[in-house]
Design an enzyme around this catalytic site. Sequence first.
Site, PDB file in Angstrom:
ATOM      1  N   TYR A  33       0.584  -1.326   0.041  1.00  0.00           N
ATOM      2  CA  TYR A  33      -0.128   0.184  -0.431  1.00  0.00           C
ATOM      3  C   TYR A  33       0.633   1.737  -0.152  1.00  0.00           C
ATOM      4  O   TYR A  33       1.659   1.379   0.302  1.00  0.00           O
ATOM      5  CB  TYR A  33      -1.013  -0.342   1.664  1.00  0.00           C
ATOM      6  CG  TYR A  33      -0.435   0.417   2.504  1.00  0.00           C
ATOM      7  CD1 TYR A  33      -0.430   1.905   2.986  1.00  0.00           C
ATOM      8  CD2 TYR A  33       0.615  -0.623   3.867  1.00  0.00           C
ATOM      9  CE1 TYR A  33      -0.095   1.978   4.510  1.00  0.00           C
ATOM     10  CE2 TYR A  33       1.053  -0.258   4.626  1.00  0.00           C
ATOM     11  CZ  TYR A  33       1.269   1.053   5.251  1.00  0.00           C
ATOM     12  OH  TYR A  33       1.625   0.932   5.732  1.00  0.00           O
ATOM     13  N   LYS A 145       6.275  -1.817   1.534  1.00  0.00           N
ATOM     14  CA  LYS A 145       5.451  -0.806   2.823  1.00  0.00           C
ATOM     15  C   LYS A 145       4.128  -2.189   2.446  1.00  0.00           C
ATOM     16  O   LYS A 145       3.226  -1.901   2.164  1.00  0.00           O
ATOM     17  CB  LYS A 145       5.054   0.253   1.577  1.00  0.00           C
ATOM     18  CG  LYS A 145       4.134   0.992   2.679  1.00  0.00           C
ATOM     19  CD  LYS A 145       4.008   2.215   2.273  1.00  0.00           C
ATOM     20  CE  LYS A 145       3.185   3.104   2.919  1.00  0.00           C
ATOM     21  NZ  LYS A 145       3.976   3.635   4.304  1.00  0.00           N
ATOM     22  N   GLU A 177      12.790   2.445  12.861  1.00  0.00           N
ATOM     23  CA  GLU A 177      11.818   3.553  12.219  1.00  0.00           C
ATOM     24  C   GLU A 177      11.104   3.603  13.068  1.00  0.00           C
ATOM     25  O   GLU A 177      11.277   2.621  14.751  1.00  0.00           O
ATOM     26  CB  GLU A 177      11.545   3.371  11.362  1.00  0.00           C
ATOM     27  CG  GLU A 177      10.912   1.825  11.250  1.00  0.00           C
ATOM     28  CD  GLU A 177      10.310   2.073   9.498  1.00  0.00           C
ATOM     29  OE1 GLU A 177      10.700   2.651   8.970  1.00  0.00           O
ATOM     30  OE2 GLU A 177       9.912   1.104   9.716  1.00  0.00           O
ATOM     31  N   LEU A 201      11.796   1.550   6.380  1.00  0.00           N
ATOM     32  CA  LEU A 201      10.950   2.366   4.597  1.00  0.00           C
ATOM     33  C   LEU A 201      11.248   3.927   4.220  1.00  0.00           C
ATOM     34  O   LEU A 201      11.403   4.964   5.234  1.00  0.00           O
ATOM     35  CB  LEU A 201       8.663   2.316   5.256  1.00  0.00           C
ATOM     36  CG  LEU A 201       8.253   2.776   4.520  1.00  0.00           C
ATOM     37  CD1 LEU A 201       8.116   1.661   3.499  1.00  0.00           C
ATOM     38  CD2 LEU A 201       7.262   3.440   4.359  1.00  0.00           C
TER      39      LEU A 201
END
Length: 280
Positions: A33, A145, A177, A201
């Site tokens: 996504y 993702k 992250e 990401l």
Amino acid sequence: MENLGFYNGEYDLIENMKIPMNDRVCYFGDGVYDATYSRNHKIFALDEHIDRFYNSAELLSIKIPYTKDELKNLLKDLVKKVDSGEQFVYWQVTRGTGMRNHAFPGAEVKANVWILLTPRSIKDMSKKVKLITLEDTRFLHCNIKTLNLLPNVIAAQKTEEAGCDEAIFHRGDRVTECAHSNISIIKNGVFKTAPTDNLILPGIARAHVIKMCERFNIPVDETPFTVKELMEADEVIVTSSGQFCMSACEVDGKLVGGKASEIVEKLQAALLEEFLEQTK
């Protein structure tokens, strides 16, 4: 329309949409996504989000049934159908629909495209955020993702229970992250952020912050940093498509940052100006 849901060419209010039980997303989270925001019915940084979306799909061998231009035009058209010009623009692709089987379906099964549009504005960057740290137990392809977000969901729940805004993942001592964002620090005038390897990401907002650092001659260091460095940083910065650049005031109940506010405010002002200019 108040909101909009799209599935393989059909669209309606999200609450009216029906999805086949055999969509592989139901069993395996088998898809990817991306998401961004719109203002005045104009989608921000769409090219960059589309590029990342197609890269994620390619890494999982999912063939998207649209060209990049076709998908961009579709998103632009659908955004105009929602009453509010300020929207959270979300889209995903799943590997297809078929009887449950771990192995990929045959080539005759086409991927499914979903789009969800809901009224939402970007966050106020002047608000300070509170963070917690959690061991990063996700898989080793965080650069994709993927729709497999259960670890992020669990992290979000722990964050909620702690009365905080976001969770910082770390693998051992290395900060990777956040559950829904990228995490960076400022120390001695240098903007330091983790490299875009397979453990994070490659955030679009992160890339825009780096661009602004270069504009203002703020040095950028894209190398891993530790939890200790995070706690001792002049500023702790959370970046994502919905909040661009927000600074933290607390991590695990301990006060952090607040020592380079002029740099943070300069970056925030430039990012907001860019967003307003591109969506005017």
